[in-house]
Design a protein around this motif. Structure first.
Motif, PDB file in Angstrom:
ATOM      1  N   ILE A   1      -6.998  -5.798 -58.813  1.00 51.68           N
ATOM      2  CA  ILE A   1      -7.021  -5.082 -60.081  1.00 51.68           C
ATOM      3  C   ILE A   1      -7.699  -5.888 -61.185  1.00 51.68           C
ATOM      4  N   PHE A   2      -7.173  -7.064 -61.487  1.00 51.25           N
ATOM      5  CA  PHE A   2      -7.664  -7.839 -62.630  1.00 51.25           C
ATOM      6  C   PHE A   2      -8.767  -8.794 -62.174  1.00 51.25           C
ATOM      7  N   THR A   3      -9.939  -8.190 -61.958  1.00 42.73           N
ATOM      8  CA  THR A   3     -11.111  -8.878 -61.464  1.00 42.73           C
ATOM      9  C   THR A   3     -12.344  -8.202 -62.041  1.00 42.73           C
TER      10      THR A   3
ATOM     11  N   GLU B   1     -16.935  -5.171 -59.164  1.00 41.47           N
ATOM     12  CA  GLU B   1     -17.136  -3.740 -59.342  1.00 41.47           C
ATOM     13  C   GLU B   1     -16.706  -2.934 -58.116  1.00 41.47           C
ATOM     14  N   ARG B   2     -16.770  -3.553 -56.943  1.00 40.92           N
ATOM     15  CA  ARG B   2     -16.328  -2.836 -55.743  1.00 40.92           C
ATOM     16  C   ARG B   2     -14.816  -2.632 -55.774  1.00 40.92           C
ATOM     17  N   ALA B   3     -14.111  -3.609 -56.313  1.00 43.39           N
ATOM     18  CA  ALA B   3     -12.667  -3.444 -56.473  1.00 43.39           C
ATOM     19  C   ALA B   3     -12.367  -2.340 -57.473  1.00 43.39           C
ATOM     20  N   HIS B   4     -13.142  -2.294 -58.550  1.00 45.38           N
ATOM     21  CA  HIS B   4     -12.969  -1.233 -59.550  1.00 45.38           C
ATOM     22  C   HIS B   4     -13.233   0.137 -58.924  1.00 45.38           C
ATOM     23  N   ARG B   5     -14.225   0.179 -58.039  1.00 44.12           N
ATOM     24  CA  ARG B   5     -14.588   1.444 -57.404  1.00 44.12           C
ATOM     25  C   ARG B   5     -13.446   1.993 -56.556  1.00 44.12           C
ATOM     26  N   ASN B   6     -12.683   1.100 -55.952  1.00 42.95           N
ATOM     27  CA  ASN B   6     -11.514   1.544 -55.179  1.00 42.95           C
ATOM     28  C   ASN B   6     -10.580   2.390 -56.041  1.00 42.95           C
ATOM     29  N   VAL B   7     -10.296   1.894 -57.238  1.00 40.80           N
ATOM     30  CA  VAL B   7      -9.387   2.602 -58.145  1.00 40.80           C
ATOM     31  C   VAL B   7     -10.032   3.895 -58.642  1.00 40.80           C
ATOM     32  N   ASP B   8     -11.326   3.859 -58.890  1.00 46.31           N
ATOM     33  CA  ASP B   8     -12.023   5.070 -59.342  1.00 46.31           C
ATOM     34  C   ASP B   8     -11.926   6.179 -58.294  1.00 46.31           C
ATOM     35  N   ILE B   9     -12.120   5.823 -57.020  1.00 44.22           N
ATOM     36  CA  ILE B   9     -12.032   6.811 -55.947  1.00 44.22           C
ATOM     37  C   ILE B   9     -10.614   7.353 -55.840  1.00 44.22           C
ATOM     38  N   ALA B  10      -9.638   6.468 -55.977  1.00 41.98           N
ATOM     39  CA  ALA B  10      -8.237   6.903 -55.929  1.00 41.98           C
ATOM     40  C   ALA B  10      -7.937   7.867 -57.072  1.00 41.98           C
ATOM     41  N   ARG B  11      -8.464   7.550 -58.250  1.00 42.07           N
ATOM     42  CA  ARG B  11      -8.242   8.417 -59.422  1.00 42.07           C
ATOM     43  C   ARG B  11      -8.855   9.796 -59.198  1.00 42.07           C
ATOM     44  N   ASP B  12     -10.091   9.834 -58.720  1.00 46.53           N
ATOM     45  CA  ASP B  12     -10.755  11.119 -58.472  1.00 46.53           C
ATOM     46  C   ASP B  12      -9.969  11.958 -57.466  1.00 46.53           C
ATOM     47  N   PHE B  13      -9.485  11.305 -56.421  1.00 45.89           N
ATOM     48  CA  PHE B  13      -8.736  12.025 -55.394  1.00 45.89           C
ATOM     49  C   PHE B  13      -7.424  12.574 -55.957  1.00 45.89           C
ATOM     50  N   CYS B  14      -6.729  11.766 -56.743  1.00 44.45           N
ATOM     51  CA  CYS B  14      -5.448  12.196 -57.300  1.00 44.45           C
ATOM     52  C   CYS B  14      -5.611  13.343 -58.289  1.00 44.45           C
TER      53      CYS B  14
END
Length: 504
Positions: free
Chosen positions: A130-132, A135-148
């Protein structure tokens, strides 16, 4: 595999209820101590609403807690170890690093317009990377957000502003601790998560285990999973807990005794007066690390402590289950807690058990207190107790990573008993520790190189985390000694692996 008996364990095949061939598990014949078949009595919370009748009610075959939960979830009268059963999931937890893969499989197999089986039973928790600035780590959260958003998932604990975690009211932190704090852990249920330490939730008297991405995608679409019913190993821990021990010492002792493969695909059931005296957070520590012994799940019977913890966490009804007196266990082990000393797991395996006092010549470079195993409020209170008792300052960098936002707040608001009104944060500052970091998994699983607390050099670290494999916390030549918060704090004060009894 034959087991030898240590000074603080006795083990026995219970021939009266032993249901498996001797070739499946060998017990050293020197272990002759008789284990009493005492029934464990727990008072069921009277205020809970009645749930649907237990599917095992008509069964005349004694069953363990794990078997009863799986039988109910499979809508069957009974299940036996080794049997395959289609089980209904009560909760599916997904984290940030697994969500993209799961979403891709779900869309491929069920179709781009498919909906999850139950939007209120899926919990998505970003916590690992999370706290990094990666950008690939950020993309993980972005994909999760879009799915949710697309699926209208009710429980998505999002984070968008990484510069200040407190600006994200929905963000929680480490999934296993957040699941408990947010009321997703309930007795008698089946909780599956895409992280091996999902076993933590077994502390609530439920079946909780990890699931791979493909299985998780299937659960998303159907609400079911095909599981093989595990046989159960019972661990009886009796005696008053010494003031220098924590649950981390108990589980390291067990893992060291049976090895990392000693409970492969087995349920590990914890009972006894010691277990009954543990808080919920300490029980979570016990169940958290059963996977380090190969266990499928860990479980502790629900009792007054469980019900008290859940009072302000959930309004959902639940139905606890308990092992029958004549339930069949693959093996039983009895531990005399008075004989247990503070322990560490030396590099590079969680079963490389050693007495902390015997490692006092091991010079260390840093201490790390955090993770789902050792980053809960009570873990930090324990560390603060050692710092307070010593009145000294740490001799090595000491990293503090609260598991969740709630834990972070607790460090600044809850007074440490006997401190004259000081909070953990004040005691840590006076001891020279780093300030508590943003809540997340942080360096427990290495992560990107800018991850807080990560081993970027071949250093020696005493850590309250759960794994010490090569490269686990970053550098492949780093050495990690797993320890309790007591031992970690004591080691920080001396710069060597240290038995906490030097200070408490």
């Amino acid at each position: 595999m034959a087991l030898s008996c240590s000074p603080f364990i006795s083990c026995q095949r219970d021939l009266g209820v032993f249901a498996f061939p001797s070739s499946s598990f060998a017990i050293d014949k020197r272990c002759k101590t008789t284990i009493s078949k005492k029934k464990i009595l727990c008072v069921v919370s009277p205020q809970k609403n009645k749930s649907k009748p237990c599917a095992t009610g008509s069964s005349k075959i004694p069953m363990t807690m794990t078997e009863k939960i799986l039988a109910r979830a499979a809508e069957k009268g009974e299940v036996r170890p080794g049997e395959n059963a289609w089980v209904n999931a009560d909760v599916l937890m997904i984290n940030d690093i697994t969500c993209p893969g799961i979403c891709g499989i779900f869309n491929k197999e069920f179709g781009n317009t498919a909906k999850v089986w139950d939007r209120e039973k899926v919990v998505v928790i970003p916590d690992h990377y999370i706290f990094t600035n990666d950008e690939r780590a950020h993309r993980n959260v972005d994909i999760a957000r879009d799915f949710c958003i697309e699926q209208d998932i009710k429980y998505f604990y999002d984070i968008q502003d990484r510069s200040n975690f407190r600006a994200n009211p929905d963000y929680k932190g480490v999934c296993h601790v957040a699941l408990a704090q947010e009321g997703h852990c309930r007795p008698g249920e089946v909780l599956l998560g895409t992280d091996s330490h999902t076993t933590s939730a077994g502390a609530f008297g439920q079946f909780a285990t990890g699931a791979g991405n493909t299985d998780a995608a299937f659960i998303l679409g159907t609400g079911k999973i095909l599981l093989k019913v595990p046989a159960t190993l019972r661990f009886v821990l009796d005696g008053e807990m010494p003031n220098y021990l924590l649950a981390k010492d108990l589980i390291l002792n067990i893992i060291g005794e049976i090895s990392m493969s000693g409970a492969t695909y087995k349920a590990m059931e914890f009972v006894g007066t010691t277990i009954e005296s543990l808080s919920m957070e300490e029980r979570m520590t016990m169940c958290n690390m059963v996977i380090e012994a190969g266990g499928k799940n860990g479980i502790v019977a629900a009792d007054r402590t469980t019900y008290k913890y859940l009072e302000d966490k959930t309004s959902a009804s639940y139905e606890p289950v308990f092992s029958d007196e004549k339930a069949r266990f693959l093996a039983q082990y009895r531990f005399d807690i008075s004989e247990v000393e503070p322990l560490v797991a030396k590099p590079h395996s969680p079963d490389n058990r050693a007495l902390a006092r015997e490692c006092n010549n091991v010079k260390i470079d840093r201490v790390y207190i955090g993770s789902c195993t050792g980053g809960k409020t009570e873990d930090f209170m324990a560390a603060a107790k050692v710092f307070l008792a010593s009145g000294k300052r740490v001799k090595v960098p000491t990293f503090l990573v609260p598991a969740t936002q709630k834990v972070w707040m607790d460090l600044y608001t809850i007074e440490v008993p006997g401190s004259g009104g000081k909070t953990c944060s004040v005691i840590f500052e006076e001891a020279g520790c780093d300030p508590p970091a943003s809540p997340s998994c942080a360096a427990c699983m290495g992560g990107p190189k800018d991850t807080y607390g990560r081993l970027n050099e071949p250093q020696v670290c005493v850590s309250t985390t759960n794994r010490n494999f090569p490269g686990r916390m970053g550098h492949k030549e780093g050495q990690v000694y797993l320890a309790s918060p007591y031992t970690a704090a004591a080691s920080a004060l001396t710069g060597f692996v240290t038995d906490p009894r030097e200070f408490i």
